[in-house]
Design an enzyme around this catalytic site. Structure first.
Site, PDB file in Angstrom:
ATOM      1  N   TRP A 199      -9.693  -2.276   0.149  1.00 42.92           N
ATOM      2  CA  TRP A 199      -8.461  -1.503   0.282  1.00 42.92           C
ATOM      3  C   TRP A 199      -7.287  -2.484   0.258  1.00 42.92           C
ATOM      4  CZ3 TRP A 199      -7.321   2.073   5.127  1.00 42.92           C
ATOM      5  CH2 TRP A 199      -6.044   2.635   4.994  1.00 42.92           C
ATOM      6  N   GLU A 200      -6.507  -2.445  -0.831  1.00 42.11           N
ATOM      7  CA  GLU A 200      -5.370  -3.362  -0.987  1.00 42.11           C
ATOM      8  C   GLU A 200      -4.065  -2.568  -0.980  1.00 42.11           C
ATOM      9  OE1 GLU A 200      -5.866  -6.185  -4.191  1.00 42.11           O
ATOM     10  OE2 GLU A 200      -8.028  -6.247  -3.909  1.00 42.11           O
ATOM     11  N   PHE A 201      -3.470  -2.439   0.183  1.00 43.75           N
ATOM     12  CA  PHE A 201      -3.796  -2.895   1.517  1.00 43.75           C
ATOM     13  C   PHE A 201      -3.365  -1.821   2.499  1.00 43.75           C
ATOM     14  CE2 PHE A 201      -3.235  -6.980  -0.690  1.00 43.75           C
ATOM     15  CZ  PHE A 201      -4.423  -7.627  -0.334  1.00 43.75           C
TER      16      PHE A 201
END
Length: 439
Positions: free
Chosen positions: A205-207
């Protein structure tokens, strides 16, 4: 004297046997070639820097404004997870890499002898249902990936990575916001992973954008881990691994300050993978080393030393940290070709539109007769010719970074990404470091 000669002969035989067992070590570590002096031009070849022996002193780090969390650390916590530890051999640990399914590099070309874990990248959750979206393309590529990897020796573990740099972070934010939507997502990840034969799942997961996201991420980790444990018990199978690619540091300093949920990471994940790269890029008007191990600027937080230290200082056990290494470099166009060091003024992107794969960098350096420099302060390489400037990692810096990870008792390292290397030149460095440390 005769008995002494016999013993000496036996030692030579053992030494020779070890050398033979370490692939290409005789050519990858050329004898009698001195290491280049720091900040001096070196030939543009991938294996010109001999690996430092274990008796040599590491490059001294620049002091930082935080207490030194990187002294040899005690075993802070025992793993809470009931799954067998992935760190079967603590001196060698995890050697992982991501395989971007959208790239042209085929799964059939992967040499598994350099890795312990490989990630399929990426699947995305549906923005409405939050179930994983396995496209028709993925329905072809995943079996191809799994089939090729499982058919090879040595066998490596495979993980399904979800998200990536191209994900919409707001979808993850909505998904983690309630127990119901988290459960739908988790059930889908388990179903897909089991159906295709993966050994684990990975979240990239960015971010997470704020404190609420981070709090909900902790709930996701906890709920996900519990579901994996229950599913394994019900099915009588080994539990799927649960990992997560994360920011290089435990806290975000830029934008809205927020910290990763350390307690949840420590309790529920098998490991986290700090992405120790992209500290600098063509979005800046000066050149920089995008994966610097150290930063000579005492106030800088943009270094792997700082990032890994922040995770350990926050309370994540070192053996749950798998350090990221890039197989690509960042490029700039110099303002003045005669001013070409780190931090030189730049006026735009360089070759490759701001980014080049490692294999492309080697070709560029040779074809353009570029000057190649190993910078000892940052433990990185850069090259320049005309107004083109490239910052990247090569054999020497990667070996030192792997030795750094080992000296800090980290869980291992990972590469982004398969297909960017040059004839496995960088990928094999972990295996060669293993051989060197036998002596």
């Amino acid at each position: 004297m005769a008995s002494l000669n016999f013993i000496s002969l036996q030692i030579l035989v053992i030494f020779y046997t070890i050398i033979k067992n370490c692939e290409s070590i005789s050519t990858a570590i050329p004898p009698n070639i001195p290491a280049p002096s720091y900040n001096s031009p070196v030939p543009a070849t991938p294996s010109d820097l001999p690996c430092p022996g274990p008796e040599e002193e590491p490059i001294s780090p620049s002091p930082l404004s935080i207490p030194d969390p990187l002294a040899p650390a005690p075993d802070f916590y025992s793993p809470v997870s009931p799954a067998p530890s992935p760190f079967a051999h603590p001196s060698r640990g995890i050697k992982a890499a991501y395989w971007p399914s959208s790239d042209a590099f085929p799964a059939s070309a992967i040499d598994t002898s350099y890795f312990t874990h490989l990630y399929y990248a990426f699947l995305l959750p549906d923005p409405t249902t939050y179930k994983l979206n396995v496209t028709q393309y993925d329905q072809i590529k995943i079996p191809e990936f799994i089939g090729e990897i499982h058919a090879k020796k040595p066998h490596v573990k495979t993980l399904l990575s979800i998200g990536g740099g191209g994900n919409d972070p707001t979808v993850f934010s909505k998904m983690v916001s309630s127990r119901t939507t988290r459960a739908i997502f988790i059930e889908s990840t388990i179903e897909v992973a089991r159906n295709y034969g993966f050994h684990g799942v990975d979240l990239d997961w960015e971010f997470p954008a704020n404190v609420t996201d981070m709090s909900n991420l902790a709930l996701l980790y906890k709920q996900w881990h519990k579901a994996l444990v229950n599913e394994a018990r019900f099915c009588g199978k080994p539990r799927l691994l649960l990992t997560s690619a994360v920011y290089y540091a435990s806290k975000f300093i830029f934008d809205e300050p927020r910290s990763y949920p350390i307690e949840a990471i420590r309790k529920y994940l098998d490991w986290v993978s700090p992405m120790c790269f992209d500290y600098h890029g063509s979005w800046e008007n000066f050149t920089g080393v995008h994966s610097a191990l150290y930063d000579p600027n005492i106030n800088s937080t943009l270094s792997t030393y700082y990032g890994i230290g922040s995770w350990i200082q926050a309370g994540v056990p070192p053996n749950k940290l798998v350090m990221g290494l890039p197989l690509y470099g960042r490029t700039w166009m110099l303002q003045n070709p005669d001013v070409n060091g780190i931090g030189a003024p730049a006026i735009g992107v360089g070759p490759g539109g701001g980014e080049l794969d490692y294999s492309q960098i080697l070709d560029f350096n040779i074809e353009k007769y570029a000057t190649v420099v190993f910078d000892g302060e940052t433990v990185a390489y850069y090259s320049y010719v005309g107004d083109s400037w490239i910052g990247y990692d090569d054999v020497g810096s990667v070996r030192l970074k792997i030795q750094f990870a080992r000296s800090r008792q980290l869980g291992g390292y990972f590469f982004w990404a398969l297909g960017k290397d040059k004839d496995w030149t960088i990928s094999r460095q972990g295996k060669l470091v293993d051989c060197i440390t036998l002596f």
